[in-house]
Design a protein around this motif. Sequence first.
Motif, PDB file in Angstrom:
ATOM      1  N   SER A 188       8.540  -4.230   4.729  1.00 18.12           N
ATOM      2  CA  SER A 188       7.709  -4.587   3.784  1.00 18.12           C
ATOM      3  C   SER A 188       6.677  -5.428   4.249  1.00 18.12           C
ATOM      4  O   SER A 188       6.767  -6.190   5.021  1.00 18.12           O
ATOM      5  CB  SER A 188       8.735  -5.447   2.686  1.00 18.12           C
ATOM      6  OG  SER A 188       7.653  -5.837   1.747  1.00 18.12           O
ATOM      7  N   SER A 189       5.667  -5.527   3.569  1.00 22.78           N
ATOM      8  CA  SER A 189       4.377  -6.412   3.963  1.00 22.78           C
ATOM      9  C   SER A 189       4.396  -7.534   3.013  1.00 22.78           C
ATOM     10  O   SER A 189       3.521  -8.449   3.275  1.00 22.78           O
ATOM     11  CB  SER A 189       2.981  -5.715   3.673  1.00 22.78           C
ATOM     12  OG  SER A 189       2.949  -5.108   2.687  1.00 22.78           O
ATOM     13  N   THR A 190       5.203  -7.658   2.039  1.00 24.50           N
ATOM     14  CA  THR A 190       5.225  -9.116   1.184  1.00 24.50           C
ATOM     15  C   THR A 190       6.609  -9.372   1.240  1.00 24.50           C
ATOM     16  O   THR A 190       7.667  -8.608   1.342  1.00 24.50           O
ATOM     17  CB  THR A 190       4.929  -8.567  -0.510  1.00 24.50           C
ATOM     18  OG1 THR A 190       5.670  -7.291  -0.618  1.00 24.50           O
ATOM     19  CG2 THR A 190       3.384  -7.951  -0.240  1.00 24.50           C
ATOM     20  N   ASP A 224      10.783 -14.637   7.096  1.00 27.75           N
ATOM     21  CA  ASP A 224       9.485 -14.224   7.448  1.00 27.75           C
ATOM     22  C   ASP A 224       9.149 -14.493   9.025  1.00 27.75           C
ATOM     23  O   ASP A 224       8.408 -14.153   9.719  1.00 27.75           O
ATOM     24  CB  ASP A 224       8.267 -14.914   6.518  1.00 27.75           C
ATOM     25  CG  ASP A 224       8.677 -16.483   6.375  1.00 27.75           C
ATOM     26  OD1 ASP A 224       9.789 -16.613   6.807  1.00 27.75           O
ATOM     27  OD2 ASP A 224       7.760 -17.188   5.946  1.00 27.75           O
TER      28      ASP A 224
END
Length: 383
Positions: free
Chosen positions: A258-260, A214
């Motif tokens: 991806s956003s997660t 992240d």
Amino acid sequence: MTTLRFRTIQAASFAGLLLLSCLSEATAQDTPPADVRVMGVTAATVPLNFQYAARIAAFRQTQVRARVGGILQKRDFVEGSEVKAGDPLFTIDPAMYEAALAQATAQLKQAEAQLSQARREEKRALSLFSQNVTSERARDDAISARELAEAAVAAAQAQIVTATLNLRYTKVVAPIGGFTSLENLPEGSLVNQSDLLASITQLDPVYVNFSFSDAQAAELRRLSRSEATGGQERKLSVRVSFGDGSAYDHEGLVDFTSSTIDPQTGTLQARAVIDNPDHRLIPGQFVRATISGISVDNAIVVPEIALIQNQNGQSVYTIDDNGNARANPVTLGHKVGDGWVVLSGLNAGDRVITEGVIRVRPGAPVNVIEQSAQAKTAPVPTP
């Protein structure tokens, strides 16, 4: 007597230490300045690359299933071969569906004949009703009979469409272009509707799947947005290299991030799409993906040979206006070529010692024997 001897030994030891200290100071004063090479650092736009372990995935993989049931009469392709969309793959016994189409056709003709009769009777009933010869109910019955006959014709036409489709489905064709798998059922098998017959894998283009933390994702977004134009993030390009170090000769683009975060790996998934006309990239293959398309403005790069590792982190030696060496703690960013991007600790115009570092002492004068070339900034990928 013992005390006198101890004091004599203590005095001799102190004299020896004093002599050694004087000799060290004299030696230090006599040590000539270290010969060093320096480099004047400048701020420039530096391209960054990021490299990740990646895996190839098929662009599309489609299951070929039977849309009608029956006996599988024939396989029309060579297993493992390449097919185009619309190519025949299997033939299911069409006899039953040909009969169903013939029956639907006959029912349509019957319905059309009944409709013609109903229209004639409706016309006669309307004429008689206008002459007050027949009742209103007889007229309405004739109209209803004609409407029912029209509905019967429409139903028969729908049966024709269904029978035609079922007959067409006995010829199983490729829904997409790609490479075929082994057949799932052999010829002569009784297949039911939706049974799996084979699979087709599209290999041009292919997907390159990789993942990153992240923190790296946030940095990539920050850097790409800083270069964005019109409010849109800049597209990132990808190049692939194989396990033996050889490079693949086509370039792709990152098309998904991806956003997660994946709860199992703690990473974000990303994907690139890349052309594969020669089919060198195979689904499931492990490769190295190098992501590029981002650069840092006004970046300072120092060669790796100039870095000093100590308990407080990384530092470099610079030369002040008096010609003395000075230790500068630095914060490093990404590696580029033979050097590292310096986030803090140096300014454009500083003179950094690049060779002879091991002989340098902080605060001591140095002798510059040559001006080194600027650090190479050809991007060597390091996340």
